[in-house]
Design an enzyme around this catalytic site. Structure first.
Site, PDB file in Angstrom:
ATOM      1  N   GLN A  87      -9.897  -4.255  -3.472  1.00 45.13           N
ATOM      2  CA  GLN A  87     -11.014  -3.813  -2.789  1.00 45.13           C
ATOM      3  C   GLN A  87     -12.350  -4.384  -3.823  1.00 45.13           C
ATOM      4  O   GLN A  87     -13.470  -4.807  -3.278  1.00 45.13           O
ATOM      5  CB  GLN A  87     -11.423  -2.323  -2.574  1.00 45.13           C
TER       6      GLN A  87
ATOM      7  N   ARG B  81     -13.353  -9.138   2.004  1.00 45.65           N
ATOM      8  CA  ARG B  81     -12.004  -8.666   1.615  1.00 45.65           C
ATOM      9  C   ARG B  81     -10.916 -10.094   1.905  1.00 45.65           C
ATOM     10  O   ARG B  81     -10.300 -10.477   1.351  1.00 45.65           O
ATOM     11  CB  ARG B  81     -11.674  -7.610   2.632  1.00 45.65           C
TER      12      ARG B  81
ATOM     13  N   ASP C 138     -17.434   6.754  -1.479  1.00 43.30           N
ATOM     14  CA  ASP C 138     -16.053   6.437  -0.539  1.00 43.30           C
ATOM     15  C   ASP C 138     -15.768   7.828  -0.057  1.00 43.30           C
ATOM     16  O   ASP C 138     -16.495   8.895  -0.318  1.00 43.30           O
ATOM     17  CB  ASP C 138     -15.038   6.180  -1.516  1.00 43.30           C
TER      18      ASP C 138
ATOM     19  N   ARG D 171       0.835  -1.207   0.004  1.00 42.13           N
ATOM     20  CA  ARG D 171      -0.081   0.020   0.049  1.00 42.13           C
ATOM     21  C   ARG D 171       0.846   1.320  -0.008  1.00 42.13           C
ATOM     22  O   ARG D 171       1.757   1.472   0.960  1.00 42.13           O
ATOM     23  CB  ARG D 171      -0.957  -0.001   1.256  1.00 42.13           C
TER      24      ARG D 171
ATOM     25  N   CYS E 266     -16.430   0.795   0.702  1.00 43.04           N
ATOM     26  CA  CYS E 266     -15.164   0.332   1.103  1.00 43.04           C
ATOM     27  C   CYS E 266     -14.836   0.306   2.700  1.00 43.04           C
ATOM     28  O   CYS E 266     -14.072  -0.364   3.111  1.00 43.04           O
ATOM     29  CB  CYS E 266     -14.070   0.481   0.350  1.00 43.04           C
TER      30      CYS E 266
ATOM     31  N   HIS F 261      -7.385   0.812  -6.357  1.00 46.53           N
ATOM     32  CA  HIS F 261      -7.528   0.029  -4.835  1.00 46.53           C
ATOM     33  C   HIS F 261      -8.201  -1.357  -5.645  1.00 46.53           C
ATOM     34  O   HIS F 261      -9.471  -1.680  -5.302  1.00 46.53           O
ATOM     35  CB  HIS F 261      -8.658   0.532  -4.024  1.00 46.53           C
TER      36      HIS F 261
HETATM   37  N1  NVA Z   1     -10.086   6.500  -1.232  1.00 43.94           N
HETATM   38  C1  NVA Z   1      -9.552   5.932   0.244  1.00 43.94           C
HETATM   39  C2  NVA Z   1      -9.896   4.462   0.365  1.00 43.94           C
HETATM   40  C3  NVA Z   1      -9.561   3.975   1.812  1.00 43.94           C
HETATM   41  C4  NVA Z   1      -9.744   2.424   1.711  1.00 43.94           C
HETATM   42  C5  NVA Z   1      -8.254   6.528   0.188  1.00 43.94           C
HETATM   43  O1  NVA Z   1      -7.555   6.261  -0.436  1.00 43.94           O
HETATM   44  O2  NVA Z   1      -7.929   6.706   1.498  1.00 43.94           O
HETATM   45  N1   CP Z   2     -11.314  -0.516   2.380  1.00 39.52           N
HETATM   46  C1   CP Z   2      -9.790  -0.749   3.052  1.00 39.52           C
HETATM   47  O1   CP Z   2      -9.045  -0.771   2.017  1.00 39.52           O
HETATM   48  O2   CP Z   2      -9.661  -0.400   4.200  1.00 39.52           O
HETATM   49  P1   CP Z   2      -8.356  -0.185   5.144  1.00 39.52           P
HETATM   50  O3   CP Z   2      -7.803   1.300   4.616  1.00 39.52           O
HETATM   51  O4   CP Z   2      -8.701  -0.231   6.702  1.00 39.52           O
HETATM   52  O5   CP Z   2      -7.332  -1.164   4.880  1.00 39.52           O
END
Ligand code: NVA
Ligand code: CP
Length: 310
Positions: free
Chosen positions: A132, A291, A223, A102, A263, A129
């Site tokens: 997800q 997930r 989101d 990540r 998500c 992502h």
């Molecule tokens: N769009 C959000 C998704 C978190 C799972 C982010 O990138 O923070």
């Molecule tokens: N939806 C998701 O990826 O959650 P986290 O940021 O908690 O991993």
């Protein structure tokens, strides 16, 4: 050897194969059958951003598959002190069997994958992502909504919106994305999706009108308006996203059997109302559980590909 960097790298058949595998492994897990699909394998899990679901699903997932997860926060490894991604990749991938990352820029993920000796999985970048979305589609299949599917995504044109574009354009369903002006999806990603859509028959609508997007949709999703790394824009964004909350008035425009997905983490009173989040149409916790199952499907599929090519 295959990586899992974006859904764009997969054919429709491959995505469906991974989903079927996830369903099969989910059923086994539910029946307390834990097969050693990946015995003694180590999954390196490199995080440059926070996570609850991604970390827990991958770490639990690899353990249930017979392996072990190694949590690597960039705060604690030399990457955080400036060791290049290319060196980090060449070191880690000589010791572990698979890596999930990540990070911020999608190019950082690509850099890691370029130097990696083992499959790399995108656990979220600023642009995508994809892991997800596999869980989201699994949830849609289980709800019996994958036929004549119409997904309305309301909110920020972010990594989630981009991944919905990839999924819809690969699988061939209808996707409507409504964002405020100035928060649209990236043009190059949209163009890519439109190219895939020509082959799959996907219908894609981009608009600034959430009501138009949601009308008769069978899945409504959103989101956070403030993604990780955008915290300083919060005040401005909250102003500009006025009118984009998914509330019960908006849900009423959708099909009567529509479901709500998110998500998570969710910010009630911003992108979704408490009533919708906790309401009967909301499958957000089924989605979150998926997930685990979807991430296992992805890992086993990637591992199989490697075996097939050895
Ligand atoms: N769009 C959000 C998704 C978190 C799972 C982010 O990138 O923070
Ligand atoms: N939806 C998701 O990826 O959650 P986290 O940021 O908690 O991993």
């Amino acid at each position: 050897m295959r990586h899992f960097l974006t859904l764009a790298d997969f054919t429709k058949d491959e995505l469906l194969e991974i989903l079927e595998l996830s369903k099969k492994i989910k059923l086994e897990t539910k029946n307390k059958i834990f097969k050693d699909y990946m015995p003694k394998q180590v999954l390196g899990m490199l995080f440059e951003k926070s996570s609850t679901r991604t970390r827990v699903s991958f770490e639990t997932g690899i353990y249930q598959l017979g392996g072990v997860g190694m949590f690597l926060s960039s705060n604690d490894i030399q990457l955080g002190r400036g060791e290049p991604m290319s060196d980090t990749s060449r070191v880690i991938s000589r010791m572990v069997d698979m890596v999930m990352i990540r990070t911020f820029g999608h190019n950082k993920l690509e850099e890691f994958a370029k130097y990696s000796k083992v499959p790399v999985i995108n656990g979220l970048t600023d642009d995508y992502h994809p892991v997800q979305l596999m869980a989201d589609y699994l949830t849609i299949m289980e709800a019996g909504l994958d036929k004549d599917l119409v997904v309305a995504y309301v909110g920020d044109g972010n990594n989630l919106a981009h991944s919905w574009l990839m999924l819809a354009s690969k699988l061939g369903f209808e996707l409507r994305i409504a964002t405020p002006k100035g928060y649209e999806v990236k043009q190059e990603i949209l163009d890519r999706a439109l190219t895939f859509a020509k082959e799959s028959g996907a219908k894609i609508l981009i608009s600034n009108d959430p009501q138009e997007a949601v009308k008769n949709a069978t899945v409504v999703t959103t989101d956070t308006w403030v993604s990780m790394g955008q915290e300083q824009e919060k005040e401005q964004r909250v102003k500009e996203f006025d009118g984009y909350i998914v509330d019960s008035v908006m849900m009423k425009l959708a099909s009567s059997n529509a479901i709500f997905l998110h998500c998570l983490p969710a910010y009630r009173g911003y992108e979704v109302s408490e009533e919708v989040f906790e309401g009967e149409q909301s499958l957000v916790f089924e989605e979150a559980e998926n997930r685990l199952h979807a991430q296992k499907g992805i890992m086993v599929w990637l591992d199989k590909q490697r075996d097939a090519n050895d």
